[in-house]
Design an enzyme around this catalytic site. Structure first.
Site: not given
Ligand code: DX5
Ligand code: ZN
Length: 210
Positions: A31, A171
């Site tokens: 991320d 996600d």
């Protein structure tokens, strides 16, 4: 079903990556949050770059920034299977898809919980993956938003109807419980705190695969 492991909620990144490398997890989900496009936990690129040095796992990059020209170029040098960016950047989407493909890397398009699926439809013939966000991006360890189940179901049906070969990934807040409802509609899941809050990463990955 593939599992991509996120380490966003970990305090010590490198030890977590080393531990993940010993499992059979399919990808490491990276991320990248710039603190502007999305407010949240930021880890600088120079730190993320170290991952490729300690792990041979393929990376699944999730870019939460609209400085895409700059960051696609940087991340493309790492061991990436996918580079995903957000449809909410709103402009030059086709250009960025092409740039990622020009590096020989698969392209994903992410969609936030508040964004309508219609927005992503024109790009589906061009991408390799859709990353449906089941939390508001920014932090790990948030609760799964149940309305995401309907979204992945609609997306899966639309892809089937149009005969498009696109990986459906989800996600945010994925655990052994929240995965149950989405499993019929996804090819892959990202899971962070559910895996890394345990001492036994492999056991958690096995539970997700079911
Ligand atoms: C949220 C991130 C997610 C998150 C997943 O901004 O995109 O990848 O780290 O972590 P969990 O599974 O803990 O929600
Ligand atoms: Zn992510």
């Amino acid at each position: 079903m593939k599992v991509s492991a996120s380490f966003l909620s970990c305090q010590k990144i490198i030890p977590a990556i080393k531990k993940l490398s010993l499992t059979d997890v399919d990808y490491i989900h990276v991320d990248f949050i710039d603190g502007k496009f999305v407010v949240g936990k930021t880890i600088p690129f120079r730190k993320l770059k170290q991952i490729s040095k300690v792990s041979s796992k393929r990376l699944d990059i999730h870019l939460m920034t609209n400085q895409l020209t700059k960051y696609i170029k940087k991340f493309a040098l790492l061991n990436c299977e996918y580079i995903t960016f957000h449809v909410e950047v709103g402009e030059n989407i086709e250009k960025y898809i092409q740039t990622i493909h020009d590096y020989g890397i698969k392209c994903g398009l992410a969609i936030n919980p508040s964004t309508d699926l219609e927005i992503i439809k024109p790009y589906l013939p061009m991408v390799d993956m859709v990353l449906v966000m089941s939390v508001v991006p920014g932090y790990g360890g948030q609760e799964f938003m149940p309305e995401s189940v309907e979204k992945v179901k609609k997306l899966r049906n639309y892809l089937k109807e149009k005969e498009l070969d696109v990986v459906v990934n989800i996600d945010g807040g994925i655990t052994d419980k929240t995965i149950r409802d989405v499993k019929p509609f996804v090819d892959m899941v990202v899971s962070g705190s559910y895996i890394t809050n345990s001492d036994d990463f492999q056991d958690r990955i096995n539970r997700l695969r079911g």
